[in-house]
Structures are given as C-alpha cells and as structure tokens.
Write a protein that holds these residues in place. Structure first.
Motif, PDB file in Angstrom:
ATOM      1  N   ALA A  41       0.807  -1.211   0.000  1.00 38.13           N
ATOM      2  CA  ALA A  41       0.000   0.000   0.000  1.00 38.13           C
ATOM      3  C   ALA A  41       0.844   1.266   0.000  1.00 38.13           C
ATOM      4  O   ALA A  41       0.343   2.353  -0.291  1.00 38.13           O
ATOM      5  N   TYR A  51      -2.551   3.105  -1.190  1.00 38.97           N
ATOM      6  CA  TYR A  51      -3.631   2.129  -1.367  1.00 38.97           C
ATOM      7  C   TYR A  51      -4.049   1.523  -0.023  1.00 38.97           C
ATOM      8  O   TYR A  51      -3.897   0.328   0.214  1.00 38.97           O
ATOM      9  N   GLU A  53      -6.319   0.019   3.001  1.00 37.53           N
ATOM     10  CA  GLU A  53      -7.471  -0.868   3.082  1.00 37.53           C
ATOM     11  C   GLU A  53      -8.193  -0.607   4.396  1.00 37.53           C
ATOM     12  O   GLU A  53      -7.700   0.138   5.240  1.00 37.53           O
ATOM     13  N   ARG A  55     -10.289  -2.783   7.534  1.00 36.17           N
ATOM     14  CA  ARG A  55     -10.647  -4.087   8.078  1.00 36.17           C
ATOM     15  C   ARG A  55     -11.250  -3.897   9.461  1.00 36.17           C
ATOM     16  O   ARG A  55     -10.957  -2.918  10.155  1.00 36.17           O
TER      17      ARG A  55
END
Length: 223
Positions: A41, A51, A53, A55
């Motif tokens: 990322a 990038y 994410e 979770r």
C-alpha cells in the motif's frame, strides 16, 4: 559536527518512540473499521500510503503493527527499505491503523518535532544506506533491527533562531512562477531529494522544535 546556533544533535530515540503500542483507550469496538496498510500500500516513489485498506478491528488487533495518525512508517525488510518505502500515517479511519509486521514505527514527540521532519530524515539515501549496513538475516529476509535506531542521531532545533536563518538553511529561493511572497524549498538540508514543499509548510515542521516547551528546555540542558 558543529551545528549552527540553536541546533543540537540528539539520539532519535530521545525525540521519537520506536514501535509504540496503542493504549486500551485508543481501541475501538471489535466491529469498527480501521485502516490497514500492507507493504504494497506504500508508494515508494511518493512516500505516501497510496492504497490503504479497511478491516474490522477484531481482525487486525493481534499479529500486525499498530500505529496512529502522525506516526512514520519505515519499511525494515529488503528490498522495500532500500526502495524508500516510508510514509506518514495520515487519513486513518478512527485515527488508528495496523499494517505489515515489516514496518518499524517512529512516533515523534510533538513538542520537539513533526512527522514531516522525521519522514524526510529517514528517507534520505545516505540514511537508508546506513540502515542497510545494519541488516540482520540472510538472503531476501534481511531486516533493519530495532537496535539500529539506538545509534541514529539527528539534528534538532532547540532554541529559536531568526526566520531568515531557517530559510537560508532550508535552501529557500523565490519560485520562478510565483509571487515574491511565495517561496519554495527545492533542497531542504540533508532531507534527501528536492521537493516542492513550501517554506510555510517547512516552517510548520520546524516551529514545534523551537524551545517554548518544557521538553525542549530539558533536552537543551541535556545537550
């Protein structure tokens, strides 16, 4: 090395925490989404988390590297470290994040310096060469050990100096396509590659280092 008036060379671990934990008060609920940053990322060319994410906290609270907004992520494994995978943790969901165990985390003391200062310092090519010389392990699994940072020293502004001196030390010059009041720093001293960081932004980075806090005063006496 003799530094200009107001500057001191200190251990990086005197002004940054290395791989700090999150406190229980910072933990969200298990179903809350938090930012997750795998090594892929981080864009090594721009030095940003390109990038990210998301979770659930329950999935990442164990077995990953924790950090919070303003921390500096430093890849410790080859070849990511040599390639410059360093980034400031910004725009994190819930203000905290978790990432690859192949990151070291540096948390600057906000009374002494800013994440930008640490980011530019550890991203310099010469710094990464020194880090590579400290690798432990074999083959493709070589890593920068935590003990490397015990030997790292960096310059820090302890007492106030004239604004002009900071500009001169920062290599500031008028931008050819801007007004006289707008200037840019094309080559901050020992901060690595030229950047288009504005003087105003650079000064925001230096200003917390000017001694008007008890932490800076104590550090100045220790030096």
């Amino acid at each position: 090395m003799k530094w200009p008036q107001g500057w001191r060379e200190v251990s990086i671990l005197d002004v940054c925490q290395l791989n700090p934990s999150l406190t229980r008060n910072e933990w969200p609920s298990d179903d809350a989404l938090v930012s997750f940053v795998p090594m892929s990322a981080v864009d090594e060319n721009r030095g940003v988390i390109a990038y990210p994410e998301e979770r659930p906290f329950s999935e990442v609270k164990k077995g990953y590297t924790p950090f919070r907004t303003g921390d500096v992520l430093f890849a410790k494994v080859t070849p990511c470290m040599e390639n410059g995978k360093v980034a400031i943790a910004e725009g994190l969901r819930s203000g905290i994040g978790f990432g690859s165990t192949e990151f070291h985390v540096l948390r600057p003391n906000p009374e002494l310096l800013t994440p930008e200062y640490v980011f530019y310092f550890v991203r310099q090519p010469w710094f990464r060469l020194q880090a590579a010389s400290a690798f432990v392990g074999t083959g493709g699994l070589q890593r920068v050990p935590p003990g490397f940072f015990k030997r790292v020293r960096l310059p820090i502004l302890i007492i106030g100096v004239p604004l002009l001196l900071l500009f001169l030390m920062s290599g500031c010059r008028p931008c050819p396509n801007s007004s006289a009041s707008s200037r840019c720093c094309t080559q901050p001293p020992r901060f690595g590659k030229p950047s288009s960081v504005s003087c105003r932004a650079l000064m925001r980075s230096f200003r917390p280092s000017i001694a008007r806090s008890s932490a800076a005063t104590s550090l100045a006496k220790a030096c």
